[in-house]
Structure formats: C-alpha cells, structure tokens
Write an enzyme that holds these catalytic residues in place. Structure first.
Site, PDB file in Angstrom:
ATOM      1  N   HIS A   1       2.533  -4.846  30.928  1.00 41.99           N
ATOM      2  CA  HIS A   1       3.362  -3.675  31.256  1.00 41.99           C
ATOM      3  C   HIS A   1       3.024  -3.126  32.647  1.00 41.99           C
ATOM      4  O   HIS A   1       3.908  -2.723  33.405  1.00 41.99           O
ATOM      5  CB  HIS A   1       3.177  -2.570  30.213  1.00 41.99           C
TER       6      HIS A   1
ATOM      7  N   HIS B   1      12.890  -4.660  26.564  1.00 41.59           N
ATOM      8  CA  HIS B   1      11.426  -4.717  26.620  1.00 41.59           C
ATOM      9  C   HIS B   1      10.949  -6.164  26.737  1.00 41.59           C
ATOM     10  O   HIS B   1       9.963  -6.441  27.436  1.00 41.59           O
ATOM     11  CB  HIS B   1      10.789  -4.067  25.400  1.00 41.59           C
TER      12      HIS B   1
ATOM     13  N   ASP C   1       8.497  -7.708  29.547  1.00 35.79           N
ATOM     14  CA  ASP C   1       7.346  -8.584  29.308  1.00 35.79           C
ATOM     15  C   ASP C   1       7.433  -9.865  30.131  1.00 35.79           C
ATOM     16  O   ASP C   1       6.427 -10.365  30.646  1.00 35.79           O
ATOM     17  CB  ASP C   1       7.267  -8.951  27.822  1.00 35.79           C
TER      18      ASP C   1
ATOM     19  N   HIS D   1       4.840 -13.905  24.700  1.00 40.55           N
ATOM     20  CA  HIS D   1       3.777 -14.013  25.694  1.00 40.55           C
ATOM     21  C   HIS D   1       3.280 -15.447  25.871  1.00 40.55           C
ATOM     22  O   HIS D   1       2.923 -15.850  26.972  1.00 40.55           O
ATOM     23  CB  HIS D   1       2.616 -13.088  25.337  1.00 40.55           C
TER      24      HIS D   1
ATOM     25  N   HIS E   1      10.745 -53.536  65.884  1.00 42.22           N
ATOM     26  CA  HIS E   1       9.666 -52.901  65.114  1.00 42.22           C
ATOM     27  C   HIS E   1       9.893 -53.150  63.626  1.00 42.22           C
ATOM     28  O   HIS E   1      10.670 -52.451  62.980  1.00 42.22           O
ATOM     29  CB  HIS E   1       9.614 -51.397  65.421  1.00 42.22           C
TER      30      HIS E   1
END
Length: 462
Positions: free
Chosen positions: A76, A258, A262, A285, A363
């Site tokens: 938070h 909310h 988070d 989480h 080359h």
C-alpha cells in the site's frame, strides 16, 4: 527527471498483521536510490530495498526479507509512492510493518502531498514494453499480461465465485489518476477468510473500519462473538449490501480498485518505472510478485543490452544529400545514409547494409560480413556529423582519428541488417579535440562499440 520528497513526513498507526504500533517517516533520497526501508528499531538501522528479489512471502500481503530483516505488507505504501510519481525515498520504520491506517493508500498519498515533490537532476529510466509478456498461475487461474503502451496503464478483473461480490473490473488509464480513482480503495476480506486469519493469530491490527468484510456465509452466534472480541465491538451486523457492520463503500467496485492498487504496489518491486498496459485477471500478491520478477529480469536485460528506442519512421535530420553537404566522404566510402537525431552532445545515424556494398565482393563473399574496421569508420563518420553540424562552414573542415579504444564486436553485421549508430560526447569539445563513446545496434542487440578520439581540422586551401 527523477523525483523525491521535498522534506520528510511522519505517520503513525498499527500494523495490520503484527498489531504493533509503528512510526513511519518518509524522507527525501538522492537520485537512483529507489525505495529503501530502514528499520530504526533494530541495531545498526538495517536497510531493505524495495526489490522483488527480497520477496519471501505473499500470504495476505507482500513480505520482504534481507539478511533476516523483514518488512511486512509493503504494497500500500509503495503504491502511494508510485501513484504520486516519486522515484526515490527513504522509508524509516520502528517496526516491521507500515501502519494499515484505513486499509488503503489514501493517507500515504495525503502525507506525500503535504510536503510536496521535487524534481531531481538525473533522467528517469523506464522499462519500455515492446512485446507481450504473460505470467499465469494454473493453481488459482490468476494471470497477468503486459502489452506495449506509451503510458503506465492497469486493468484488473476479479471474480471470487461469490454472489456477494460478483465480478468486478477496474481500470487506471494513467498513473496521474491514482489519487482520485484508486488511492482510497480499501483492503477487503471474506468472512470465511477472516475467521481463518483470526484463528491463526493474524490481522492483530485489523478493525472493521480498515477492511471491508464481505459476508459469504451465515453469521452464526459463535462467529459473531469471535468478531466482537477481535474488534472490541459490542455488536456486529450485516448491512443489506452484504458487508459486515456499518462500513460504507467508497466505490461500487472498491474490491477491484483495491486489487489494482495492490498490483501497482507489488509491481513497484520491479525497481523501474513502467511504460506498458497491465491486464490482471484475479491478481494476488503471489502472481503480482512473480510477474514483477519477470519485469525485473526484462529490465536488467534491457539495461545490459543498452539499446535505445529509436523511431526509424520519423523524418530524418539529414538525408544522404544533407550528409554529403556536411562531410567530404563519398561513395563507396560514405558509410551512413541518414541522421535520425542530433543535439549538442549526441547524434544518431543509420546505415542500411545491402548486398551491393563493394566490400562484400572480397570480404567473405560466400558468407558476407561487414568488416569490423568499417563499422568503426561508420561510427566515426556519425561522430563527424556531430562536430561538423556545429560549424558555419563544414565544407572547410574534416575530422581525423587520433585514438580508438575499447573496441568490441558483439555480433556479425550482414546484408539486410539496419545499423543504428549512437555517438555521445564523453567530454566537451576543446581545441578541436572530440572524445566520443559510440555504439552500433542491429535490432535489439549491440553489434559494435568503441571509444573514439578525433581532431577537427580546417582543410588546406590550394
């Protein structure tokens, strides 16, 4: 530019899970500090950086641990710092967990705004998302995806299979909207989870006023007594909207908002500002921090490659004709086609490598490779533009090598490649001496790099 707080600010309260009184002081920090927690209650005041590689637990909150020192429920506070567009801050605490306050980021945001934010002198770095990245957790059905975007956007979708909450969505179009749209969204729990948390000795600092409780089961007399005791209430009841006690929702979709809060707090642990659109389905989480680890790895890879973001479609500063007006070189030894960017201290040039290059004839003709020495010459010619564009009569000047140092060739350059050269001054031009650092890129990889020194000299007149 990076930003920090103008001065320190202090808040006090109780930690949600530890139940301990805590004083949090947010302090200004120097450039490139990031967010650093300092435990002032422990000997030596140990520090724990807000780094996803220190995440040790994600049950009901994100916990960091470094050398045995823990920081609980940091999301938070970190969300508030990101939402206020802060890059650097020292976060001193005399306990392991920031105060829960009302269960949102609102009071952290207000504290930050009360002291103001100051711009610093170092440019901010971003993780610029160029391709779709996804992380999913089959056990929970949670999934997070990020797609390219010019700004940091977040959308969350939640569905816990309950009638009381139902399906909710929330979207943040720009981080500047965080304060008004997201910061006051409070944490929430279901009644069956709340009982389990209480039985396990968690949420010691919880209160019905700092967490929304959705009642997804019958409120039995036994449960009622348990809640009354835990929260020090004479009575608890269910409102008609299915929420415990007398709490009013700030938003109809406060749970989804909310969860978005988070996500922002957990992704702050990636350690870099993000330019990308995050779409999170049933975020938590664990999945948030696993995704943050992936973003952190992507960021470290991006820094290691050091590949700038060039817009190859925009109008060039100089096309080939403009280049030939500045430089004496001519085909087949003119090795740059366009100048994309030009300032007092840097220049970006481009060369399209084709099979028609004369050097491919001899080359490695069976497996054509652009000679490394010509890649360095192309770097030098790009640097020559940086110098010659600053004089009023460039046709009367030439640049000559004095020194080439720290040359590295990191991949082959072959027909069909587009070489982007970026040259930056290491120090200001003095007495016609130019000291430059140059890189040549193909796609998302460095092909060549070198430190160059050259002298600008006026051409002899016949």
């Amino acid at each position: 530019m990076q930003k920090t707080l103008q001065q320190e600010v202090t808040l006090s309260g109780i930690g949600l899970h530890t139940g301990k009184e805590v004083k949090l002081t947010m302090k200004p920090a120097k450039e490139n500090t990031g967010f650093v927690f300092v435990r002032t209650d422990l000997e030596g005041h140990p520090q724990v950086e807000a780094d996803v590689n220190y995440v040790v637990a994600t049950e009901r909150g994100t916990t960091l641990e470094k050398l045995g020192v823990k920081i609980n429920t940091c999301e938070h506070l970190l969300a508030a710092l990101v939402g206020c567009d802060v890059d650097n801050a020292i976060l001193e605490m005399d306990a392991s967990e920031p105060p829960i306050l009302d269960g949102s980021s609102k009071f952290f945001v207000e504290a930050i705004e009360s002291v103001g934010i100051v711009e610093q002198t170092t440019a901010r770095e971003y993780l610029v998302v160029k391709e779709v990245l996804t992380y999913s957790d089959p056990a929970t059905g949670s999934e997070i995806t990020i797609i390219p975007s010019d700004t940091y956007e977040v959308t969350t979708m939640v569905d816990f299979g309950t009638k009381v909450l139902g399906t909710q969505n929330a979207t943040l179009k720009n981080i500047s909207e965080f304060k008004d749209e997201i910061s006051s969204a409070r944490t929430f729990s279901f009644l069956h989870e709340l009982e389990m948390l209480l039985d396990h000795g968690l949420i010691k600092g919880g209160d019905i006023s700092n967490a929304i409780v959705y009642v997804d089961k019958d409120l039995t007399p036994e449960t009622t007594e348990k809640l009354k005791k835990a929260f020090g209430k004479d009575n608890v009841s269910i409102r008609p909207n299915g929420i415990l006690d007398n709490l009013n929702l700030n938003y109809p979709n406060e749970a989804a908002r909310h969860k978005l809060l988070d996500v922002i707090g957990d992704l702050a642990l990636a350690g870099v500002k993000i330019k990308g659109k995050v779409i999170a389905n049933k975020p938590g989480h664990y999945v948030n921090t696993q995704f943050a680890k992936r973003l952190n790895r992507q960021w470290k890879l991006q820094k290691k490659k050091n590949v700038p973001d060039f817009d190859l479609t925009k109008e060039p500063v100089f096309d080939i004709n403009g280049i030939m007006k500045l430089m004496p070189h001519r085909p087949p030894f003119l090795l740059i086609d366009k100048i994309l960017e030009l300032s007092d201290s840097h220049v970006v040039g481009l060369k399209n490598v084709t099979m028609n290059e004369p050097f491919f004839v001899g080359h490695f003709p069976k497996e054509p490779v652009m000679p490394g020495v010509l890649q360095v010459e192309a770097l030098a010619q790009t640097g020559g533009i940086l110098v010659l564009a600053s004089v009023p009569d460039p046709e009367n000047y030439s640049t000559y090598f004095i020194k080439i140092d720290k040359v590295k060739f990191k991949r082959k350059v072959i027909p069909g490649d587009t070489l982007i050269f970026k040259i930056e001054l290491i120090e200001p031009i003095r007495r016609g001496i130019v000291h430059m650092q140059g890189y040549g890129y193909v796609g998302d990889a460095v092909a060549v790099e070198a430190e160059l020194m050259a002298q600008v000299a006026k051409n002899k007149v016949d």
